[in-house]
Motif scaffolding. Structure first.
Motif, PDB file in Angstrom:
ATOM      1  N   MET A  98       0.823  -1.205   0.000  1.00  0.00           N
ATOM      2  CA  MET A  98       0.000   0.000   0.000  1.00  0.00           C
ATOM      3  C   MET A  98       0.864   1.265   0.000  1.00  0.00           C
ATOM      4  O   MET A  98       0.667   2.141  -0.854  1.00  0.00           O
ATOM      5  CB  MET A  98      -0.927   0.002   1.210  1.00  0.00           C
ATOM      6  N   THR A  99       1.801   1.359   0.945  1.00  0.00           N
ATOM      7  CA  THR A  99       2.559   2.613   1.045  1.00  0.00           C
ATOM      8  C   THR A  99       3.354   2.853  -0.243  1.00  0.00           C
ATOM      9  O   THR A  99       3.498   3.990  -0.684  1.00  0.00           O
ATOM     10  CB  THR A  99       3.502   2.635   2.268  1.00  0.00           C
ATOM     11  N   LEU A 100       3.841   1.769  -0.875  1.00  0.00           N
ATOM     12  CA  LEU A 100       4.562   1.948  -2.145  1.00  0.00           C
ATOM     13  C   LEU A 100       3.624   2.520  -3.217  1.00  0.00           C
ATOM     14  O   LEU A 100       4.040   3.336  -4.038  1.00  0.00           O
ATOM     15  CB  LEU A 100       5.160   0.617  -2.607  1.00  0.00           C
ATOM     16  N   ALA A 101       2.350   2.076  -3.167  1.00  0.00           N
ATOM     17  CA  ALA A 101       1.393   2.564  -4.163  1.00  0.00           C
ATOM     18  C   ALA A 101       0.949   3.995  -3.862  1.00  0.00           C
ATOM     19  O   ALA A 101       0.335   4.653  -4.703  1.00  0.00           O
ATOM     20  CB  ALA A 101       0.181   1.633  -4.195  1.00  0.00           C
ATOM     21  N   LEU A 102       1.250   4.495  -2.662  1.00  0.00           N
ATOM     22  CA  LEU A 102       0.844   5.858  -2.310  1.00  0.00           C
ATOM     23  C   LEU A 102       1.832   6.908  -2.834  1.00  0.00           C
ATOM     24  O   LEU A 102       1.562   8.104  -2.781  1.00  0.00           O
ATOM     25  CB  LEU A 102       0.729   6.010  -0.776  1.00  0.00           C
ATOM     26  N   ARG A 103       2.979   6.442  -3.313  1.00  0.00           N
ATOM     27  CA  ARG A 103       4.000   7.375  -3.796  1.00  0.00           C
ATOM     28  C   ARG A 103       3.462   8.299  -4.898  1.00  0.00           C
ATOM     29  O   ARG A 103       2.557   7.928  -5.633  1.00  0.00           O
ATOM     30  CB  ARG A 103       5.200   6.598  -4.379  1.00  0.00           C
ATOM     31  N   ALA A 104       4.064   9.424  -5.005  1.00  0.00           N
ATOM     32  CA  ALA A 104       3.650  10.374  -6.049  1.00  0.00           C
ATOM     33  C   ALA A 104       3.990   9.816  -7.421  1.00  0.00           C
ATOM     34  O   ALA A 104       4.843   8.940  -7.545  1.00  0.00           O
ATOM     35  CB  ALA A 104       4.351  11.711  -5.833  1.00  0.00           C
ATOM     36  N   GLY A 105       3.325  10.317  -8.450  1.00  0.00           N
ATOM     37  CA  GLY A 105       3.672   9.943  -9.825  1.00  0.00           C
ATOM     38  C   GLY A 105       2.814   8.821 -10.357  1.00  0.00           C
ATOM     39  O   GLY A 105       1.915   8.347  -9.728  1.00  0.00           O
TER      40      GLY A 105
END
Ligand SMILES: [Zn+2]
Length: 408
Positions: free
Chosen positions: A401-408
């Protein structure tokens, strides 16, 4: 304070339950049972019945409503003679039910992950006995959706063949979570999500919270009354929330994402351990005492004790798993609320935000990209929740989840 006062924004449900409690009282005075009053000839459908299913969004107050109804059924206030509302909150009946010590009201709590068939069989048996106080024998199940299939089938027997003075109160998130055969025999009441204003009002009135704090807590609670109350009165809960709401600002790179995930999972673990620390040792001690094991004598353990202790430890372990999951669930809801607010800002939607106190952070994230990116992040949080429901390793799920929250 009347037993109904803890319910927020549930006027319709309260109306129906108080009407049922009045009808139940008439039944007791007439020396009948709920089952017979349910088939009373002529006129309106009977107000009282022997099985109720209360559903509603998390924290709306299903258990609170069920407990208040149980109290109203046992209420002995002299005001009832004068047409007072059952559930005065002061009489012995109300008082003991609210303290969960009334002899005729059994609370069934799903502390572990599910309620087993053995528990349910003994409940159904118990339900068939006449109430000691001569009123109603009430069984309140706080999480009917956590019954195992065999337990639900055992429950079905009790609901299908009601004893005249038995009342089953089942609570669940939604009607789909219960067996169709059970719900078809229950009267169904739906609690709704209370408005933030109503929740804030209650926090001020009941808990003496300062109005500004109450409003922020009520909004952040997103309709969950208990969560709002905790945010209003518990410093640690507030600090936790702020930690979680910082995540959208620190997920700029992979390192930040992994650290944020680790922190979320660690916090959930700490919560579970803290709860275990306060409860487990005492429960085990109580159990041993019940078996008459004197400490420090070093003799042989009483017969059956080892097995019972093992069973208790199994339950405690599953409770810890559940606590950890619930703690993560709260964090995910906070995150979800944050990104919904971001989306509302990006789309210029009117109305209050769940995180009114976080306007600066919300604005910053909202300015960082298009609404499509926000939708993608909302989906990532929901996907994490589904993964946790499927028992995926928490750290893996949260990292994804947190990786998917990254910008871009
Ligand atoms: Zn009372």
């Amino acid at each position: 304070m009347a037993v109904w006062d803890d319910l927020v924004g549930q006027e319709r449900v309260v109306e129906q339950l108080t009407a049922a409690a009045r009808a139940a009282r008439a039944t007791v005075l007439a020396g009948r049972g709920a089952a017979s009053s349910a088939i009373e000839p002529g006129g309106n459908a009977s107000l009282m019945t022997h099985a109720w299913l209360l559903t509603g969004p998390p924290g709306a107050g299903q258990v609170t409503a069920a407990r208040a109804f149980a109290a109203a059924l046992q209420c002995t206030s002299p005001d009832l003679e004068l047409g007072g509302t059952p559930g005065c909150g002061f009489c012995d009946g109300c008082h003991t039910v609210m303290a969960e010590s009334h002899a005729d009201v059994k609370f069934v709590r799903s502390d572990g992950l599910s309620i087993g068939v053995g528990d349910m069989r003994s409940l159904v048996l118990r339900a068939s006995s006449y109430p000691t106080g001569g009123r109603w024998s009430v069984i309140l199940i706080d999480a009917a959706h956590r019954l195992t299939e065999s337990a639900a089938n055992a429950l079905l027997k009790g609901v299908e063949e009601p004893s005249p003075r038995t009342v089953w109160l089942l609570c669940a998130p939604s009607v789909q979570d219960t067996l169709p055969t059970i719900r078809s025999r229950c009267r169904h009441l739906v609690l709704r999500t209370p408005s933030a204003d109503a929740v804030a009002d209650m926090l001020v009135r009941r808990d003496g919270v300062e109005p500004g704090v109450a409003r922020i807590a009520a909004l952040a609670g997103q309709g969950d009354v208990e969560r709002a109350r905790r945010l209003a009165v518990d410093e640690q809960a507030r600090a936790r929330r702020l930690e979680v709401l910082r995540i959208p600002l620190v997920v700029a790179d992979v390192g930040g994402c992994l650290a944020a995930a680790q922190q979320l999972v660690d916090t959930a673990k700490t919560d579970a351990e803290a709860l275990a620390e306060t409860r487990d040792a005492k429960e085990t001690g109580d159990l041993k005492a019940a078996y008459g094991a004197a400490e420090g004598l070093g003799g042989k353990a009483p017969r059956g004790m080892a097995g019972a202790v093992k069973e208790l430890e199994k339950r405690q372990k599953s409770r810890a798993t559940r606590t950890r999951r619930e703690s993560l669930g709260v964090a995910l809801l906070d995150l979800l609320g944050f990104y919904r607010d971001v989306l509302a800002i990006q789309l210029g939607a009117p109305g209050s935000l769940a995180n009114e106190d976080q306007r600066t952070a919300l604005g910053k994230v909202a300015a960082g990209g298009p609404p499509e990116g926000t939708l993608r992040r909302i989906e990532a949080v929901l996907a994490c929740r589904r993964a946790l429901d499927r028992n995926v390793d928490p750290l893996l799920a949260v990292e994804a989840m947190t990786l998917a929250l990254r910008a871009g």
